[in-house]
Write an enzyme that holds these catalytic residues in place. Structure first.
Site, PDB file in Angstrom:
ATOM      1  N   PRO A 186       0.792  -1.070  -0.192  1.00  0.00           N
ATOM      2  CA  PRO A 186       0.282  -0.127  -0.161  1.00  0.00           C
ATOM      3  C   PRO A 186       0.919   1.691   0.256  1.00  0.00           C
ATOM      4  O   PRO A 186      -0.011   2.096  -0.230  1.00  0.00           O
ATOM      5  CB  PRO A 186      -0.022   0.057   1.324  1.00  0.00           C
ATOM      6  CG  PRO A 186       0.159  -1.392   1.973  1.00  0.00           C
ATOM      7  CD  PRO A 186       1.149  -1.684   1.555  1.00  0.00           C
TER       8      PRO A 186
ATOM      9  N   GLY B 149       3.487   2.004  -1.428  1.00  0.00           N
ATOM     10  CA  GLY B 149       3.948   2.406  -3.152  1.00  0.00           C
ATOM     11  C   GLY B 149       3.168   3.345  -4.077  1.00  0.00           C
ATOM     12  O   GLY B 149       2.125   2.897  -3.658  1.00  0.00           O
TER      13      GLY B 149
ATOM     14  N   THR C  15       2.788  -6.716 -10.589  1.00  0.00           N
ATOM     15  CA  THR C  15       4.063  -7.344 -10.417  1.00  0.00           C
ATOM     16  C   THR C  15       4.251  -8.053 -11.545  1.00  0.00           C
ATOM     17  O   THR C  15       4.058  -9.245 -12.361  1.00  0.00           O
ATOM     18  CB  THR C  15       4.579  -8.056  -9.014  1.00  0.00           C
ATOM     19  OG1 THR C  15       4.175  -6.930  -8.103  1.00  0.00           O
ATOM     20  CG2 THR C  15       6.283  -7.786  -9.480  1.00  0.00           C
ATOM     21  N   THR C  16       6.181  -6.544 -12.480  1.00  0.00           N
ATOM     22  CA  THR C  16       6.561  -7.565 -13.142  1.00  0.00           C
ATOM     23  C   THR C  16       7.600  -8.857 -12.824  1.00  0.00           C
ATOM     24  O   THR C  16       7.715  -9.083 -12.015  1.00  0.00           O
ATOM     25  CB  THR C  16       6.839  -6.541 -14.435  1.00  0.00           C
ATOM     26  OG1 THR C  16       7.579  -6.276 -13.875  1.00  0.00           O
ATOM     27  CG2 THR C  16       5.589  -5.963 -14.726  1.00  0.00           C
TER      28      THR C  16
ATOM     29  N   PHE D 191      -1.049  -2.611 -16.448  1.00  0.00           N
ATOM     30  CA  PHE D 191      -2.488  -2.729 -16.304  1.00  0.00           C
ATOM     31  C   PHE D 191      -3.752  -1.342 -16.754  1.00  0.00           C
ATOM     32  O   PHE D 191      -4.647  -1.507 -17.073  1.00  0.00           O
ATOM     33  CB  PHE D 191      -3.444  -1.841 -15.227  1.00  0.00           C
ATOM     34  CG  PHE D 191      -3.341  -3.998 -14.324  1.00  0.00           C
ATOM     35  CD1 PHE D 191      -4.482  -4.475 -13.966  1.00  0.00           C
ATOM     36  CD2 PHE D 191      -1.884  -3.683 -12.878  1.00  0.00           C
ATOM     37  CE1 PHE D 191      -4.521  -5.967 -13.150  1.00  0.00           C
ATOM     38  CE2 PHE D 191      -2.413  -5.145 -12.470  1.00  0.00           C
ATOM     39  CZ  PHE D 191      -3.445  -6.377 -12.623  1.00  0.00           C
TER      40      PHE D 191
ATOM     41  N   HIS E  94      11.094   3.696 -18.441  1.00  0.00           N
ATOM     42  CA  HIS E  94      10.019   3.371 -17.363  1.00  0.00           C
ATOM     43  C   HIS E  94      11.313   4.786 -16.223  1.00  0.00           C
ATOM     44  O   HIS E  94      12.498   4.802 -16.415  1.00  0.00           O
ATOM     45  CB  HIS E  94      10.196   2.622 -16.566  1.00  0.00           C
ATOM     46  CG  HIS E  94       8.935   0.976 -16.962  1.00  0.00           C
ATOM     47  ND1 HIS E  94       9.413   0.992 -18.041  1.00  0.00           N
ATOM     48  CD2 HIS E  94       8.218   1.128 -16.885  1.00  0.00           C
ATOM     49  CE1 HIS E  94       8.111  -0.144 -18.781  1.00  0.00           C
ATOM     50  NE2 HIS E  94       7.217   0.691 -17.935  1.00  0.00           N
ATOM     51  N   HIS E  95      10.772   4.303 -15.481  1.00  0.00           N
ATOM     52  CA  HIS E  95      11.563   5.551 -14.339  1.00  0.00           C
ATOM     53  C   HIS E  95      12.282   4.591 -12.970  1.00  0.00           C
ATOM     54  O   HIS E  95      12.856   3.641 -13.489  1.00  0.00           O
ATOM     55  CB  HIS E  95      10.122   6.194 -12.323  1.00  0.00           C
ATOM     56  CG  HIS E  95       9.748   4.327 -11.966  1.00  0.00           C
ATOM     57  ND1 HIS E  95      10.412   3.987 -11.712  1.00  0.00           N
ATOM     58  CD2 HIS E  95       8.694   3.619 -12.625  1.00  0.00           C
ATOM     59  CE1 HIS E  95       9.618   2.311 -11.237  1.00  0.00           C
ATOM     60  NE2 HIS E  95       8.407   2.381 -11.708  1.00  0.00           N
TER      61      HIS E  95
ATOM     62  N   LYS F  99      12.511   1.964 -11.152  1.00  0.00           N
ATOM     63  CA  LYS F  99      12.281   0.276 -11.988  1.00  0.00           C
ATOM     64  C   LYS F  99      13.362  -0.967 -11.419  1.00  0.00           C
ATOM     65  O   LYS F  99      14.677  -0.834 -12.126  1.00  0.00           O
ATOM     66  CB  LYS F  99      11.301   0.056 -12.997  1.00  0.00           C
ATOM     67  CG  LYS F  99      10.828  -0.673 -13.755  1.00  0.00           C
ATOM     68  CD  LYS F  99      10.231  -0.936 -14.956  1.00  0.00           C
ATOM     69  CE  LYS F  99       9.196  -2.359 -15.463  1.00  0.00           C
ATOM     70  NZ  LYS F  99       8.303  -2.651 -14.788  1.00  0.00           N
TER      71      LYS F  99
END
Length: 266
Positions: A11, A13, A100-101, A128, A155-156, A159
């Site tokens: 929660p 994140g 989650t990847t 998503f 991506h940021h 990651k």
């Protein structure tokens, strides 16, 4: 629709906090607890930036699911915890929705067997964002006519995995309609290792990590005298929440593991 009892893992994140807010504002969703790696309070309202809810905070998912009612677990943690949490959820007959990847093909196969044994639904979504899913679908359509393709994902810089799960999923979807092909000059030489990116059946995948980015992907096709670019950008993590809601509502209706949001979109 009946009230859906939900536990959110992760929660604090950026994605997890958006998921808590989604549950709070959705009439037929009810947050029964959250699971936080560092318990920062006894209830959700004790966690900075989250809605003032009285749902309890746990550090152990097994204990949490033993003590609270839960229909669906939304897990937005890390690949390591995501796998463990799915296994625990199955033990408690709770349906996991995981964003989650970093899941390998073997991971997905093993988790799929557990879902089948329990006869309950589960969803793993590398992305998503509904727009990102459409981007992957359109890329798969284009690959039938443009077999030369490279994927650039951005991506940021926080990651953990590279390439992104979305990029890998895109490459897999393209490979289903494209014969394996080595791209570029047959005598191509990389003066700096990795300059051409990762190799997936001859396709190249490039990962960019920079502060200021959220989630972005471009699929670049090349053909005789023309190029085609298919791109998706998420500027805010709220863009993922309609997909999370769709996954939660769908996972209650299925009895197997589904990998990829595109498989539940009509």
């Amino acid at each position: 629709m009946d009230m859906v009892k939900i536990v959110v893992a992760g929660p604090r994140g950026k994605m997890g906090s958006e998921a808590v807010k989604l549950v709070d504002r959705t009439d037929h969703f009810s947050l029964t607890a959250v699971v936080d790696s560092k318990q920062t309070g006894e209830t959700v309202k004790d966690i900075k930036g989250l809605p003032p809810l009285d749902a309890p905070v746990y550090t152990d998912l097994d204990v949490c699911l033993s003590e609270v009612e839960c229909d669906v677990l939304i897990d937005l943690t890390t690949p390591e915890y995501g796998k463990k949490h799915m296994e625990i959820a199955f033990q408690h007959n709770v349906r996991p929705v995981v964003g989650t990847t970093g899941f390998s093909t073997e991971d997905v196969e093993n988790l799929s067997k557990l879902a089948d044994q329990k006869g309950i639904g589960a969803i793993i979504a590398p992305n998503f964002a509904i727009g990102a899913v459409l981007m992957m679908k359109f890329a798969s359509m284009a690959a039938k006519y443009f077999p030369d393709v490279e994927i650039i994902e951005q991506h940021h810089d926080r990651k953990l995995d590279a390439p992104s799960g979305t990029a890998v999923k895109t490459a897999k979807m393209i490979s289903e309609v494209r014969e394996q092909k080595e791209q570029g000059h047959e005598d191509e030489k990389q003066d700096l290792e990795g300059a051409r990116g990762a190799d997936y059946e001859g396709m190249r995948i490039h990962s960019v990590r920079l502060p200021g980015l959220v989630a972005h992907q471009e699929v670049l096709f090349g053909g005789e005298g023309q190029t085609l670019k298919i791109r998706h950008d998420s500027m805010h993590r709220g863009s993922f929440m309609p997909g999370v809601q769709l996954a939660v509502e769908t996972v209650l209706k299925i009895d197997q593991l589904v990998y990829g949001l595109e498989n539940i979109m009509e």
